[in-house]
Design a protein around this motif. Structure first.
Motif, PDB file in Angstrom:
ATOM      1  N   LEU A 202       0.846  -1.198   0.000  1.00  0.00           N
ATOM      2  CA  LEU A 202       0.000   0.000   0.000  1.00  0.00           C
ATOM      3  C   LEU A 202       0.872   1.236   0.000  1.00  0.00           C
ATOM      4  CD1 LEU A 202      -2.910  -0.572   2.568  1.00  0.00           C
ATOM      5  CD2 LEU A 202      -3.108  -0.287   0.095  1.00  0.00           C
ATOM      6  N   ILE A 203       0.441   2.250  -0.754  1.00  0.00           N
ATOM      7  CA  ILE A 203       1.148   3.528  -0.785  1.00  0.00           C
ATOM      8  C   ILE A 203       0.142   4.631  -0.486  1.00  0.00           C
ATOM      9  CG2 ILE A 203       2.544   5.118  -2.155  1.00  0.00           C
ATOM     10  CD1 ILE A 203       3.369   2.708  -3.889  1.00  0.00           C
ATOM     11  N   PRO A 204       0.223   5.264   0.688  1.00  0.00           N
ATOM     12  CA  PRO A 204      -0.646   6.407   0.969  1.00  0.00           C
ATOM     13  C   PRO A 204      -0.027   7.680   0.416  1.00  0.00           C
ATOM     14  CG  PRO A 204       0.622   5.879   2.921  1.00  0.00           C
ATOM     15  CD  PRO A 204       1.050   4.904   1.850  1.00  0.00           C
ATOM     16  N   ARG A 205      -0.830   8.532  -0.176  1.00  0.00           N
ATOM     17  CA  ARG A 205      -0.316   9.781  -0.740  1.00  0.00           C
ATOM     18  C   ARG A 205      -1.292  10.896  -0.395  1.00  0.00           C
ATOM     19  NH1 ARG A 205       1.898  10.759  -6.934  1.00  0.00           N
ATOM     20  NH2 ARG A 205       2.191  13.000  -6.742  1.00  0.00           N
ATOM     21  N   ILE A 223       4.592   1.543   1.934  1.00  0.00           N
ATOM     22  CA  ILE A 223       5.685   2.465   1.603  1.00  0.00           C
ATOM     23  C   ILE A 223       5.180   3.847   1.966  1.00  0.00           C
ATOM     24  CG2 ILE A 223       7.163   3.450  -0.168  1.00  0.00           C
ATOM     25  CD1 ILE A 223       6.939   0.856  -1.708  1.00  0.00           C
ATOM     26  N   GLU A 224       5.825   4.482   2.926  1.00  0.00           N
ATOM     27  CA  GLU A 224       5.330   5.746   3.482  1.00  0.00           C
ATOM     28  C   GLU A 224       5.813   6.939   2.658  1.00  0.00           C
ATOM     29  OE1 GLU A 224       5.558   8.234   7.698  1.00  0.00           O
ATOM     30  OE2 GLU A 224       6.291   6.176   7.563  1.00  0.00           O
ATOM     31  N   THR A 225       4.885   7.652   2.077  1.00  0.00           N
ATOM     32  CA  THR A 225       5.241   8.917   1.423  1.00  0.00           C
ATOM     33  C   THR A 225       5.198  10.017   2.462  1.00  0.00           C
ATOM     34  OG1 THR A 225       2.949   9.369   0.779  1.00  0.00           O
ATOM     35  CG2 THR A 225       4.319   8.156  -0.787  1.00  0.00           C
ATOM     36  N   GLY A 226       5.990  11.060   2.242  1.00  0.00           N
ATOM     37  CA  GLY A 226       6.251  11.972   3.332  1.00  0.00           C
ATOM     38  C   GLY A 226       5.608  13.331   3.277  1.00  0.00           C
ATOM     39  N   VAL A 227       5.372  13.837   4.483  1.00  0.00           N
ATOM     40  CA  VAL A 227       5.010  15.236   4.654  1.00  0.00           C
ATOM     41  C   VAL A 227       6.262  16.060   4.393  1.00  0.00           C
ATOM     42  CG1 VAL A 227       4.306  16.931   6.390  1.00  0.00           C
ATOM     43  CG2 VAL A 227       3.212  14.683   6.308  1.00  0.00           C
ATOM     44  N   ILE A 385       4.961   7.838  -8.216  1.00  0.00           N
ATOM     45  CA  ILE A 385       3.852   7.258  -7.457  1.00  0.00           C
ATOM     46  C   ILE A 385       3.729   7.957  -6.114  1.00  0.00           C
ATOM     47  CG2 ILE A 385       4.917   5.440  -6.075  1.00  0.00           C
ATOM     48  CD1 ILE A 385       2.096   4.743  -8.502  1.00  0.00           C
ATOM     49  N   GLY A 386       4.726   8.739  -5.775  1.00  0.00           N
ATOM     50  CA  GLY A 386       4.798   9.446  -4.505  1.00  0.00           C
ATOM     51  C   GLY A 386       6.255   9.706  -4.183  1.00  0.00           C
ATOM     52  N   ILE A 387       6.497  10.419  -3.086  1.00  0.00           N
ATOM     53  CA  ILE A 387       7.859  10.698  -2.650  1.00  0.00           C
ATOM     54  C   ILE A 387       8.058  10.049  -1.288  1.00  0.00           C
ATOM     55  CG2 ILE A 387       9.510  12.497  -2.002  1.00  0.00           C
ATOM     56  CD1 ILE A 387       8.054  14.312  -4.038  1.00  0.00           C
ATOM     57  N   SER A 388       8.882   9.022  -1.269  1.00  0.00           N
ATOM     58  CA  SER A 388       9.095   8.260  -0.044  1.00  0.00           C
ATOM     59  C   SER A 388      10.130   8.950   0.840  1.00  0.00           C
ATOM     60  CB  SER A 388       9.577   6.848  -0.388  1.00  0.00           C
ATOM     61  OG  SER A 388      10.011   6.177   0.784  1.00  0.00           O
ATOM     62  N   THR A 389       9.809   9.037   2.132  1.00  0.00           N
ATOM     63  CA  THR A 389      10.781   9.564   3.094  1.00  0.00           C
ATOM     64  C   THR A 389      11.312   8.448   3.997  1.00  0.00           C
ATOM     65  OG1 THR A 389       8.916  10.180   4.521  1.00  0.00           O
ATOM     66  CG2 THR A 389       9.834  11.896   3.105  1.00  0.00           C
ATOM     67  N   GLN A 390      11.044   7.207   3.602  1.00  0.00           N
ATOM     68  CA  GLN A 390      11.584   6.065   4.329  1.00  0.00           C
ATOM     69  C   GLN A 390      13.019   5.786   3.891  1.00  0.00           C
ATOM     70  OE1 GLN A 390       8.640   3.085   3.282  1.00  0.00           O
ATOM     71  NE2 GLN A 390       7.803   3.129   5.338  1.00  0.00           N
ATOM     72  N   LYS A 391      13.611   4.771   4.499  1.00  0.00           N
ATOM     73  CA  LYS A 391      14.967   4.366   4.116  1.00  0.00           C
ATOM     74  C   LYS A 391      14.984   2.911   3.666  1.00  0.00           C
ATOM     75  CE  LYS A 391      17.209   7.624   7.197  1.00  0.00           C
ATOM     76  NZ  LYS A 391      18.158   7.803   8.319  1.00  0.00           N
ATOM     77  N   LEU A 392      13.864   2.442   3.155  1.00  0.00           N
ATOM     78  CA  LEU A 392      13.803   1.086   2.633  1.00  0.00           C
ATOM     79  C   LEU A 392      14.294   1.104   1.192  1.00  0.00           C
ATOM     80  CD1 LEU A 392      10.400   0.045   4.225  1.00  0.00           C
ATOM     81  CD2 LEU A 392      12.704  -0.324   5.106  1.00  0.00           C
ATOM     82  N   HIS A 393      13.825   0.192   0.341  1.00  0.00           N
ATOM     83  CA  HIS A 393      14.341   0.131  -1.023  1.00  0.00           C
ATOM     84  C   HIS A 393      13.952   1.373  -1.829  1.00  0.00           C
ATOM     85  CE1 HIS A 393      10.317  -0.708  -2.450  1.00  0.00           C
ATOM     86  NE2 HIS A 393      10.764  -0.725  -3.686  1.00  0.00           N
ATOM     87  N   ALA A 394      12.877   2.050  -1.405  1.00  0.00           N
ATOM     88  CA  ALA A 394      12.416   3.232  -2.141  1.00  0.00           C
ATOM     89  C   ALA A 394      12.579   4.466  -1.274  1.00  0.00           C
ATOM     90  CB  ALA A 394      10.951   3.058  -2.535  1.00  0.00           C
ATOM     91  N   ARG A 395      13.291   5.471  -1.783  1.00  0.00           N
ATOM     92  CA  ARG A 395      13.441   6.743  -1.077  1.00  0.00           C
ATOM     93  C   ARG A 395      13.461   7.861  -2.105  1.00  0.00           C
ATOM     94  NH1 ARG A 395      18.063   8.873   3.224  1.00  0.00           N
ATOM     95  NH2 ARG A 395      16.598  10.072   4.508  1.00  0.00           N
TER      96      ARG A 395
END
Length: 418
Positions: A202-205, A223-227, A385-395
């Motif tokens: 799931l990707i919240p945006r 996958i967390e997209t960021g504020v 798809i969004g801008i991830s602020t996590q540090k997993l495979h997608a950032r």
């Protein structure tokens, strides 16, 4: 059909289609993307008509100017959406890419190969362009997608999905590749967040509230997209004209998006000269300045910033301003209040620039450039798809490669393990 049954049926259709999408060839995917783009252009009037219903409802419900701007579709924006699909079609297909290959001591040949994630669920607010971006990127990366947009854009989203899903199927994609949850009841989101048997990620945006809800309540991986509480720091060696242009662009070009700057940090050695210069230059843009005590001494007629202002994502023509004594204080402030989205320094000092790049913990860090460039299209991804602020495979901006996983293909000649 109750809400749970309704959402599960959508998820089952997407899961069934994902088995076929997994092996769809590049030519078919690209043909479908171009057909979807043309369908958008052929139906501009229908889309605008549907969007006008959402706009009228939004105004009646008191949506803010920033949210109405996110919601609005016009000819130019629809053309941009279509252009984005064509750009995605022109990107190299990531599926089947061999990332690495090696031989083991047992003479096995092992290849790590890029594959689709499967079924991607996207929960988003207000922006109907996300409907097209998400569909396009998921198709190119071999995934099926379940979309659940906000109630404020339901007419726009429904019309867009009907148009592009029909075009995609006619071009060779499996029926069910694109699912849209029209039900605006929050229960539909709760159901989607727990469909581990059907949904792979799931990707919240959207805003902080939406993201927090999904992260805290989903059993499906997120996958967390960021504020975006994005800062621009003006170093003591900065060129004033460059700094002014970057600030005005980062704050005013489109203030309602997550890569717009919210906070300005200015070195105390230049604050007395730079802040009045900036205030005069930014006055025509009607930006409200909220400053620290030192800023309030230098500038007349500004609001004093509160503790809440330093961590605020305004998404509006409001900017927090703080005078700092050093690069170290700027770095400390960003560490405390930043949201790991996008941060920028304006400087002529190479060593300060490198320190900023190395020490700021964010998805995108800039030297002498606007934070507004944190965007999949601007990065050459054809969209995001969004801008991830996590540090997993997608950032950072997530393009088609970030929507893939990998698997190991192992070639043997009868080997058994001893």
């Amino acid at each position: 059909m109750d809400i749970r049954e309704y959402v599960v049926e959508k998820a089952k259709s997407a899961k069934a289609a994902s088995r076929k999408m997994n092996s769809i060839d590049t030519k078919t995917k690209d043909r479908a993307l171009k057909a979807m783009a043309q369908a958008l252009l052929d139906n501009i009037d229908n889309i605008i008509e549907a969007n006008s219903l959402d706009m009228e409802k939004g105004k009646a419900n008191g949506l803010s100017k920033s949210l109405l701007d996110r919601l609005l579709l016009n000819k130019a924006r629809i053309e941009d959406m279509a252009s984005g699909l064509v750009k995605v079609a022109g990107l190299q297909d990531p599926i089947g890419e061999t990332i690495r290959m090696w031989k083991t001591p047992d003479n096995l040949t092992i290849a790590q190969v890029r594959v689709p994630m499967g079924v991607i669920g996207i929960i988003y607010e207000a922006r109907p362009n996300v409907t097209v971006d998400a569909a396009g990127l998921c198709i190119k990366s071999g995934n099926t997608v379940i979309l659940r947009g906000g109630s404020e854009a339901v007419n726009s989203n429904k019309t867009i999905v009907d148009i592009i899903s029909k075009a995609g199927v006619e071009a060779g994609l499996p029926k069910g590749f694109l699912q849209y949850i029209e039900n605006t009841d929050r229960e539909a989101v709760k159901v989607l967040m727990r469909l581990n048997d059907y949904v792979d990620v799931l990707i919240p945006r959207g805003g902080a509230g939406l993201i927090k809800t999904v992260v805290e309540n989903s059993t499906v991986p997120v996958i967390e997209t960021g504020v975006g509480n994005c800062h621009v720091y003006i170093d003591e060696s900065a060129d004033f004209a460059m700094a002014k242009d970057i600030i005005i662009n980062a704050k005013t070009q489109r203030p309602a998006v997550c890569n717009a700057m919210e906070s300005l940090l200015v070195h105390s050695a230049i604050a007395d000269k730079f802040l009045p210069y900036l205030q005069q230059a930014i006055k025509p843009y009607n930006v409200e300045l909220r400053g620290c005590e030192k800023t309030a001494v230098i500038l007349d007629d500004i609001c004093k910033a509160t503790e809440e202002d330093w961590g605020k994502e305004y998404l509006d023509l409001i900017m927090a301003v703080k005078v700092v004594s050093s690069l170290d204080e700027a770095l400390d402030h960003i560490y405390k209040y930043g949201t790991k989205h996008s941060e920028a320094i304006v400087t002529k000092d190479y060593f300060n620039a490198q320190r900023f790049l190395n020490e700021v913990d964010a998805a995108a860090v800039y030297v002498n450039a606007s934070t507004r460039f944190t965007d999949g299209g601007q990065f050459g991804f054809g969209g995001e798809i969004g801008i991830s602020t996590q540090k997993l495979h997608a950032r950072g901006p997530m393009g088609i490669k970030e929507l893939t996983s990998t698997k190991y293909m192992v070639y043997g000649e009868g080997q058994i393990r001893k």
